[in-house]
Design a protein around this motif. Structure first.
Motif, mmCIF file in Angstrom:
data_model
loop_
_atom_site.group_PDB
_atom_site.id
_atom_site.type_symbol
_atom_site.label_atom_id
_atom_site.label_comp_id
_atom_site.label_asym_id
_atom_site.label_seq_id
_atom_site.Cartn_x
_atom_site.Cartn_y
_atom_site.Cartn_z
ATOM 1 N N ALA A 295 13.826 -1.335 10.332
ATOM 2 C CA ALA A 295 15.177 -1.646 10.796
ATOM 3 C C ALA A 295 15.278 -1.489 12.306
ATOM 4 O O ALA A 295 15.836 -2.350 12.999
ATOM 5 N N ALA A 296 14.748 -0.401 12.848
ATOM 6 C CA ALA A 296 14.793 -0.186 14.302
ATOM 7 C C ALA A 296 13.935 -1.217 15.029
ATOM 8 O O ALA A 296 14.339 -1.767 16.063
ATOM 9 N N ILE A 297 12.748 -1.491 14.503
ATOM 10 C CA ILE A 297 11.846 -2.457 15.150
ATOM 11 C C ILE A 297 12.461 -3.851 15.119
ATOM 12 O O ILE A 297 12.398 -4.601 16.100
ATOM 13 N N ALA A 298 13.102 -4.215 13.999
ATOM 14 C CA ALA A 298 13.728 -5.528 13.894
ATOM 15 C C ALA A 298 14.939 -5.647 14.807
ATOM 16 O O ALA A 298 15.159 -6.690 15.438
ATOM 17 N N LEU A 299 15.756 -4.597 14.882
ATOM 18 C CA LEU A 299 16.944 -4.617 15.740
ATOM 19 C C LEU A 299 16.569 -4.875 17.193
ATOM 20 O O LEU A 299 17.111 -5.779 17.839
ATOM 21 N N PHE A 300 15.621 -4.084 17.694
ATOM 22 C CA PHE A 300 15.261 -4.227 19.109
ATOM 23 C C PHE A 300 14.316 -5.403 19.333
ATOM 24 O O PHE A 300 14.329 -6.006 20.411
ATOM 25 N N GLY B 299 25.164 2.348 10.521
ATOM 26 C CA GLY B 299 23.715 2.494 10.574
ATOM 27 C C GLY B 299 23.141 1.990 11.875
ATOM 28 O O GLY B 299 22.242 2.603 12.473
ATOM 29 N N ILE B 300 23.653 0.857 12.356
ATOM 30 C CA ILE B 300 23.196 0.298 13.637
ATOM 31 C C ILE B 300 23.597 1.216 14.782
ATOM 32 O O ILE B 300 22.794 1.504 15.680
ATOM 33 N N ALA B 301 24.836 1.693 14.776
ATOM 34 C CA ALA B 301 25.306 2.580 15.833
ATOM 35 C C ALA B 301 24.510 3.877 15.858
ATOM 36 O O ALA B 301 24.223 4.415 16.937
ATOM 37 N N SER C 225 32.430 -2.599 17.115
ATOM 38 C CA SER C 225 31.143 -1.981 17.466
ATOM 39 C C SER C 225 31.103 -0.509 17.080
ATOM 40 O O SER C 225 30.535 0.313 17.779
ATOM 41 N N SER C 226 31.729 -0.165 15.965
ATOM 42 C CA SER C 226 31.765 1.197 15.430
ATOM 43 C C SER C 226 33.002 1.938 15.916
ATOM 44 O O SER C 226 34.083 1.361 16.013
ATOM 45 N N THR C 227 32.858 3.185 16.302
ATOM 46 C CA THR C 227 33.976 4.124 16.439
ATOM 47 C C THR C 227 34.963 3.750 17.537
ATOM 48 O O THR C 227 34.575 3.418 18.659
#
Length: 499
Positions: free
Chosen positions: A61-66, A197-199, A296-298
């Motif tokens: 997930a982290a590798i795909a996001l970035f 999860g992304i945030a 974008s979250s909070t």
């Protein structure tokens, strides 16, 4: 700017520092950045227009996001729990995509759209192999960092677009770079297709706080992982916290002395639950975080000091803030408006509007910002005299009985004061006389029997007005929630259908 800057800064500061842990595997910031660059090279080679994740949380997930950010294409985390028909429709909307995760399902549901599916292991191996010599400068693309499908109820899900500028505004406005010590670790158990999860990935990487991923939530696994990895921070939804507290009350109490902070959000937090959590974990700071995908979250926080002050206060107004979501972030503005768009004063209920650089308010299908840049959240609520924000459910959930607007939350709050009621939901049910009336679904608190209908109606009548008294009542074993702890009111309404 590009969100890949967050990972790049961490990798340049301390390339060998561990940034992510999942299933016993440990990734340094340098290794994550290298893999993200390798992933970008693979994405560019395929010509994919999107990078979709159809999998549980993992390093992929982290590798795909970035990697998607570096390649200049949107990252699209998909809900792997969707029914085949719904998931197949979403896959068609992002074709051709590099899809990471469930290869068999992609090939079965959408074999003709030109997707490039890779299993989690194959994707990570490919990214590592291409890391050397991969492009280091991010591509601009459309400027869209993530495309997240909102949960559809009566219509097809909308594709919410979050631009790099939106996400970076949130992170840079709320997190200090490298502010975490090497010992600090954030336990992340929310699904990767949720904005939380992304945030969590982005904020922890920028703070350089080690990310500890729990792919599938289980209260015992959560407690054991928090203890073994010495987690200092965690984010949970109310249903997760309820299960964690239940296990602790049952005697399962591993060493959580390192747990400095727990943030929660994504659903309604029962007062009894947060009070019990504060009692069980007196040295842990609790934060209620309210936000949306489109923001974008909070956008609002009730911090640890607010929790302690409310819990200790004899002032009803201060005590009530324990049920609020706190005050808006300094980087956003919040207004409460009526149906005509008029800004309402403190204490009056209406729809919550928000404005700020982190607020996207943009969908693939349309833009939702008004002329002044304000986004209508469709959440109902009010601000108290000190600026604390209280939620009253979705604006669409309001029960309109004979022209009078009734908030489900006020009825539910009263019902939950009954010692034999574990959970409650109020919804609109059809009424010949009033157009809509109040229907109530309750779950009894074991081992107590459910209260009688007369007792429940008397409770509501004595605490609220007669218009709030439920016309119909059903008793269920448990109310329906999604995996993020949001009550599925559309499913509750089905409980009242007859014939």
């Amino acid at each position: 700017m590009n969100i890949s800057l967050l990972l790049q800064m961490a990798a340049e500061a301390e390339p060998d520092r561990i940034g992510l842990v999942c299933d016993g595997h440990r990734w340094s910031y340098g290794a994550l950045l290298g893999a993200a660059r390798g992933a970008a090279a693979h994405i560019l080679e395929t010509g994919a227009t999107h990078v979709a994740l159809l999998d549980e949380s993992s390093e992929a997930a982290a590798i795909a996001l970035f990697g998607a950010a570096l390649a200049g294409v949107p990252y699209v985390p998909l809900n792997y729990r969707l029914a085949d028909a719904d998931l197949g429709a979403l896959l068609k909307r992002v074709a051709p995509a590099c899809v990471i995760g469930d290869v068999d399902r992609v090939q079965r549901l959408d074999p003709r759209s030109g997707h490039i599916p890779l299993s989690r292991g194959d994707f990570v191996a490919c990214a590592e192999a291409l890391a050397v010599g991969a492009p280091e400068d991010p591509r601009e693309g459309e400027g869209i960092a993530a495309q997240i499908f909102t949960s559809g109820t009566t219509a097809a899900p909308k594709a919410a677009l979050l631009r790099h500028a939106n996400l970076l505004s949130y992170i840079l406005g709320t997190v200090d770079f490298a502010s975490a010590s090497p010992e600090e670790a954030a336990l992340v158990c929310v699904p990767p297709y949720h904005i939380a999860g992304i945030a969590a990935l982005m904020s922890s990487i920028y703070a350089m706080r080690r990310i500890v991923l729990l792919p599938a939530f289980d209260p015992d696994a959560w407690l054991e992982l928090a203890a073994s990895e010495r987690a200092s921070n965690a984010f949970v939804v109310p249903t997760m916290l309820a299960r964690i507290i239940a296990r602790m009350d049952a005697g399962h109490r591993p060493d959580l002395s390192s747990l400095q902070a727990i943030a929660y959000g994504g659903g309604r937090m029962p007062l009894e639950l947060i009070e019990r959590a504060l009692a069980l974990l007196p040295d842990t700071g609790f934060t209620n975080a309210y936000g949306l995908t489109e923001t974008s979250s909070t956008i609002a926080l009730l911090g640890p000091e607010d929790h302690r002050a409310a819990l200790a206060s004899d002032d009803p107004a201060v005590r009530a803030r324990l049920a609020s979501v706190g005050k808006p972030l300094p980087t956003v503005e919040i207004e409460i408006r009526d149906e005509d768009g008029r800004v309402l004063p403190a204490g009056e209920r209406g729809e919550i509007y928000v404005r700020g650089e982190q607020v996207s308010g943009e969908y693939r299908e349309r833009k939702a910002l008004d002329a002044g840049g304000w986004f209508p959240t469709r959440d109902a609520g009010w601000l108290d005299a000190e600026g604390y924000l209280f939620l009253a459910g979705r604006a669409d959930d309001v029960i309109v009985r004979g022209g009078e607007n009734i908030s489900p939350g006020e009825i539910e709050d009263v019902l939950l004061t009954h010692p034999s009621i574990a959970d409650a939901a109020a919804v609109a049910v059809p009424s010949v006389e009033w157009g809509e009336a109040v229907g109530v679904a309750i779950a009894a608190r074991a081992p107590h029997p459910a209260p009688s209908e007369d007792e429940l109606r008397t409770l509501i009548r004595n605490r609220l007005r007669s218009s709030r008294v439920p016309e119909r009542i059903v008793v269920v074993d448990a109310l329906p929630y999604n995996e993020m702890g949001k009550l599925l009111r559309r499913e509750v309404k089905k409980l009242f259908q007859t014939g």
